[in-house]
Design a protein around this motif. Structure first.
Motif, PDB file in Angstrom:
ATOM      1  N   GLU A   1      50.129  27.856 -18.514  1.00  0.00           N
ATOM      2  CA  GLU A   1      49.189  27.406 -19.540  1.00  0.00           C
ATOM      3  C   GLU A   1      49.800  26.298 -20.404  1.00  0.00           C
ATOM      4  O   GLU A   1      49.146  25.287 -20.685  1.00  0.00           O
ATOM      5  CB  GLU A   1      48.777  28.591 -20.412  1.00  0.00           C
ATOM      6  CG  GLU A   1      47.725  28.254 -21.447  1.00  0.00           C
ATOM      7  CD  GLU A   1      47.227  29.490 -22.191  1.00  0.00           C
ATOM      8  OE1 GLU A   1      46.627  29.312 -23.270  1.00  0.00           O
ATOM      9  OE2 GLU A   1      47.437  30.621 -21.710  1.00  0.00           O
TER      10      GLU A   1
ATOM     11  N   MET B   1      42.972  29.186 -22.192  1.00  0.00           N
ATOM     12  CA  MET B   1      43.080  28.874 -20.778  1.00  0.00           C
ATOM     13  C   MET B   1      41.707  28.511 -20.216  1.00  0.00           C
ATOM     14  O   MET B   1      41.577  27.595 -19.402  1.00  0.00           O
ATOM     15  CB  MET B   1      43.656  30.078 -20.026  1.00  0.00           C
ATOM     16  CG  MET B   1      44.030  29.805 -18.588  1.00  0.00           C
ATOM     17  SD  MET B   1      45.408  28.662 -18.435  1.00  0.00           S
ATOM     18  CE  MET B   1      44.894  27.763 -16.979  1.00  0.00           C
ATOM     19  N   GLY B   2      40.689  29.217 -20.674  1.00  0.00           N
ATOM     20  CA  GLY B   2      39.328  28.918 -20.234  1.00  0.00           C
ATOM     21  C   GLY B   2      38.887  27.532 -20.643  1.00  0.00           C
ATOM     22  O   GLY B   2      38.210  26.826 -19.888  1.00  0.00           O
TER      23      GLY B   2
ATOM     24  N   SER C   1      40.534  24.985 -18.416  1.00  0.00           N
ATOM     25  CA  SER C   1      39.850  24.977 -17.129  1.00  0.00           C
ATOM     26  C   SER C   1      38.549  24.185 -17.222  1.00  0.00           C
ATOM     27  O   SER C   1      38.226  23.369 -16.338  1.00  0.00           O
ATOM     28  CB  SER C   1      39.566  26.413 -16.686  1.00  0.00           C
ATOM     29  OG  SER C   1      38.855  26.449 -15.470  1.00  0.00           O
TER      30      SER C   1
ATOM     31  N   THR D   1      42.427  32.045 -15.358  1.00  0.00           N
ATOM     32  CA  THR D   1      41.747  32.342 -16.621  1.00  0.00           C
ATOM     33  C   THR D   1      41.300  33.801 -16.638  1.00  0.00           C
ATOM     34  O   THR D   1      41.495  34.516 -17.625  1.00  0.00           O
ATOM     35  CB  THR D   1      40.529  31.422 -16.820  1.00  0.00           C
ATOM     36  OG1 THR D   1      40.968  30.055 -16.889  1.00  0.00           O
ATOM     37  CG2 THR D   1      39.785  31.767 -18.104  1.00  0.00           C
TER      38      THR D   1
END
Length: 233
Positions: A88, A162-163, A166, A200
């Motif tokens: 990350e 993290m989402g 992404s 994620t």
């Protein structure tokens, strides 16, 4: 609908025994100590590998085996989360570095740098949530006071989940996606998108102490074509 009543630790022990798990008299106090630390409802999910199709459970399984599975799962989350953190932080650094040099410090605020699937209004709302959730930090206060609330990509990215990372990558233009996928991991855009989605999901379960053992994830990581075609795989 009748809601279940709360149970005592003694009653929880009885329920475990009724399912067919073994708890000896000598183990009872240790079992209660375990249930005092870990919610019974949480523990009950670890019974699932022993449940048969008719809803009953395999008989004669020592409850200490369930405890060991739980402890293994806990340690596994810790190990994975340690490595996910490294991934990350690397992605934050590399995406911010690339975006800052190619599109400028505030280029991420320009909807034109993203692809046709990008919902810029939604993205800006997510950015505002990041800022609002961190409004008490010196970083946010400094940029509001000195820079009128403008945050360079290398600053705001530190608040990305993290989402969000992404999402940011998946919405970039195709050329940017291809460059980053090749430069960072030597892979395709499809693979990197898949990996980010999966990591994620995994990170969120680890961060919330959720069960990994005997869990079916909604998506599986896409394998590079050369591995899919390998006869040794």
């Amino acid at each position: 609908m009748q809601i279940k009543e709360p149970t005592t630790y003694e009653e929880q022990i009885d329920r475990i025994k009724e399912k067919g798990f073994l708890i000896s008299a000598q183990e009872k106090s240790k079992c209660i100590q375990f249930l005092q630390q870990v919610n019974y409802y949480r523990v009950s999910a670890y019974f699932l590998p022993f449940r048969k199709k008719d809803g009953t459970y395999v008989q004669g399984i020592p409850f200490c085996k369930v405890q060991k599975i739980y402890e293994f799962d806990s340690r596994l989350r810790g190990v994975l989360f340690n490595y996910i953190e490294k991934v990350e932080l690397y992605l934050r650094t590399q995406l911010a570095y690339y975006s800052g040099h190619v599109h400028g410090a505030l280029g991420y605020m320009d909807g034109a740098i993203y692809n046709d699937r990008h919902n810029h209004e939604k993205f800006v709302k997510l950015l505002n949530v990041c800022i609002e959730e961190n409004k008490s930090t010196s970083v946010v206060q400094h940029h509001k006071e000195k820079y009128g609330g403008n945050f360079p990509i290398w600053v705001i990215v530190e608040f990305f989940s993290m989402g969000m990372l992404s999402y940011f990558y998946a919405d970039l233009q195709s050329g940017d996606q291809k460059y980053l996928a090749k430069e960072l991991y030597g892979t395709s855009v499809a693979c990197l998108k898949s990996w980010l989605r999966c990591i994620t999901d995994l990170r969120n379960r680890c961060a919330h102490y959720s069960r990994l053992y005997y869990w079916s994830f909604p998506a599986l990581p896409k394998m590079p074509r050369e591995l899919e075609m390998s006869p040794n795989r």
